[in-house]
Design an enzyme around this catalytic site. Sequence first.
Site, PDB file in Angstrom:
ATOM      1  N   LYS A  49     -27.346  29.254  -7.534  1.00 49.81           N
ATOM      2  CA  LYS A  49     -28.057  30.539  -7.643  1.00 49.81           C
ATOM      3  C   LYS A  49     -27.180  31.627  -8.261  1.00 49.81           C
ATOM      4  CE  LYS A  49     -32.328  30.359  -6.856  1.00 49.81           C
ATOM      5  NZ  LYS A  49     -32.743  29.972  -8.208  1.00 49.81           N
TER       6      LYS A  49
ATOM      7  N   VAL B  94     -11.976  33.378   1.280  1.00 42.95           N
ATOM      8  CA  VAL B  94     -12.783  34.056   2.297  1.00 42.95           C
ATOM      9  C   VAL B  94     -12.388  33.463   3.647  1.00 42.95           C
ATOM     10  CG1 VAL B  94     -15.135  34.323   3.196  1.00 42.95           C
ATOM     11  CG2 VAL B  94     -14.696  34.641   0.735  1.00 42.95           C
TER      12      VAL B  94
ATOM     13  N   SER C 120     -19.911  31.033   3.773  1.00 38.25           N
ATOM     14  CA  SER C 120     -21.336  30.757   3.487  1.00 38.25           C
ATOM     15  C   SER C 120     -22.232  31.984   3.662  1.00 38.25           C
ATOM     16  CB  SER C 120     -21.872  29.602   4.356  1.00 38.25           C
ATOM     17  OG  SER C 120     -21.029  28.480   4.205  1.00 38.25           O
ATOM     18  N   LYS C 121     -21.636  33.184   3.525  1.00 35.57           N
ATOM     19  CA  LYS C 121     -22.414  34.426   3.607  1.00 35.57           C
ATOM     20  C   LYS C 121     -22.550  35.072   2.228  1.00 35.57           C
ATOM     21  CE  LYS C 121     -20.651  35.460   8.289  1.00 35.57           C
ATOM     22  NZ  LYS C 121     -21.933  35.198   8.998  1.00 35.57           N
TER      23      LYS C 121
ATOM     24  N   LEU D 170      -1.371  28.132 -11.470  1.00 32.44           N
ATOM     25  CA  LEU D 170      -0.607  27.937 -10.230  1.00 32.44           C
ATOM     26  C   LEU D 170      -1.515  27.626  -9.028  1.00 32.44           C
ATOM     27  CD1 LEU D 170       1.670  31.005 -10.865  1.00 32.44           C
ATOM     28  CD2 LEU D 170       2.232  28.602 -11.301  1.00 32.44           C
TER      29      LEU D 170
END
Length: 388
Positions: A3, A140, A146-147, A388
């Site tokens: 998406k 994250v 998954s937000k 890197l």
Amino acid sequence: KHKFWETQPVGQFKDIGETNLPEGPIEAPTPLSEVKQEPYNLPSAYEWTTCDMNSEDTCNEVYILLKNNYVEDDENMFRFNYSKEFLRWALHPPGYYTSWHIGVRAKASKKLVAFISGVPARIRVRDEVVKMAEINFLCVHKKLRSKRLAPVLIKEVTRRVHLENIWQAAYTAGVVLPTPITTCQYWHRSLNPKKLIDVGFSRLGARMTMSRTIKLYKLPDAPATPGFRKMELHDVPAVTRLLRNYLSQFIVAPDFDENDVEHWLLPTEDVVDSFLVESPETHEITDFCSFYTLPSSILGNQNYSTLKAAYSYYNVASKTPLLQLMNDALIVAKQKDFDVFNALDVMQNESFLKELKFGPGDGQLHYYVYNYRIRQTLKSSELGLVLL
Ligand code: MYA
Ligand code: JJ1
């Protein structure tokens, strides 16, 4: 299915095989006045922060976020543990922008919960040198996954890169996204096989004992090539010439000048090691090899907490056979107490991997460019770029 990535100027899966589309930028630059002036919105409990990595405290916060939340292998046995000195080096090349070192904090606690970074680079694609951002260290916190925070971080770094009038980027990931310019295989050369087996990084081969395995991976005590020595500051012009000439054969490669070579390749303790061959007769610099230091935390082992890994960086063999040069690199890495020497199948690495007893790993690394179409997928040996 993707998406977010379907909305971005990157090669799309549906276009694979469309050999008629032209090579080059997918979208034209817009006037800087049309670049969004305000940061993207975050969920209301979070705020943007620019991370000044010269600040000991900020550098430490980024280090801890990555140490606890960055990339793991597919069985969650190891996690990259980039050192603070490494992060400072990686984020401070010539011409860096502090504004591209972007964090997200929880408003209430001020705790750092996400990060993404970019650094400027000139990358050559065939015969065009393109100003790009190299994007790395997207992270994250595990509790905020998954937000859809990652797309916000990516859009925000894109905006800040655009504000510097740069419209392309290069990045790598262990996951498949739309769409890789090439996919590389990780290879591993055991230096300390007993520890690697004890921590589950590798296994005893069939019909192998521990003592046979240790013997198999034994290396000489000192490098074999006459004139093999550590790179020094006065070598920068010669190494730059050698490396530029070498990299010119690859389809995608960095366009390094002397300042870049000084930053990226001059040895920095526990960050990057570089060696060269100076001809004992002519004093000419004929060969060069380098690796960077990236330890991994060993998750949940009673006896060991860190795996010390060296990663092959840029290597050039013009007189010494590449096989011999890389064997010397393994020897000095072993002297420096690395447990394993890792390499990708980029550039001419395939020519030494099997003979020097590297084995294929279970990980792959996919390379991407943002807003630049490359007509066909490259072979990994056509890639002259190590991130890197
Ligand atoms: S690669 C290293 C990435 N870091 C890690 O793997 C560390 C551990 N994992 C995490 O911290 C999180 O899982 C991350 C995703 C942050 C990776 N690159 O927020 P979400 C897409 C790009 O709900 P989370 C590195 O640092 C995913 O396909 N996109 O997911 C280079 C989905 O989009 P779509 C990724 O798991 C980074 C969306 O994010 C990646 O909570 C280069 C889901 O978001 C990934 N590695 O967070 C970034 N992983 O629905 C791009 C997932 O469309 C730079 N996603 O499939 C682009 C150039 C920008 C500059 C342009 C300048 C001109
Ligand atoms: O290190 C990796 N794999 C190791 C450990 C596997 C542990 C179980 N999953 C591995 N070991 C075998 C070594 C063996 C030595 C003797 C010879 C035969 C081989 O295969 C892998 C790479 O192979 N690493 C990862 O999976 C880490 C993530 C890689 C993606 C990185 C994305 C980085 C993004 C940067 O921008």
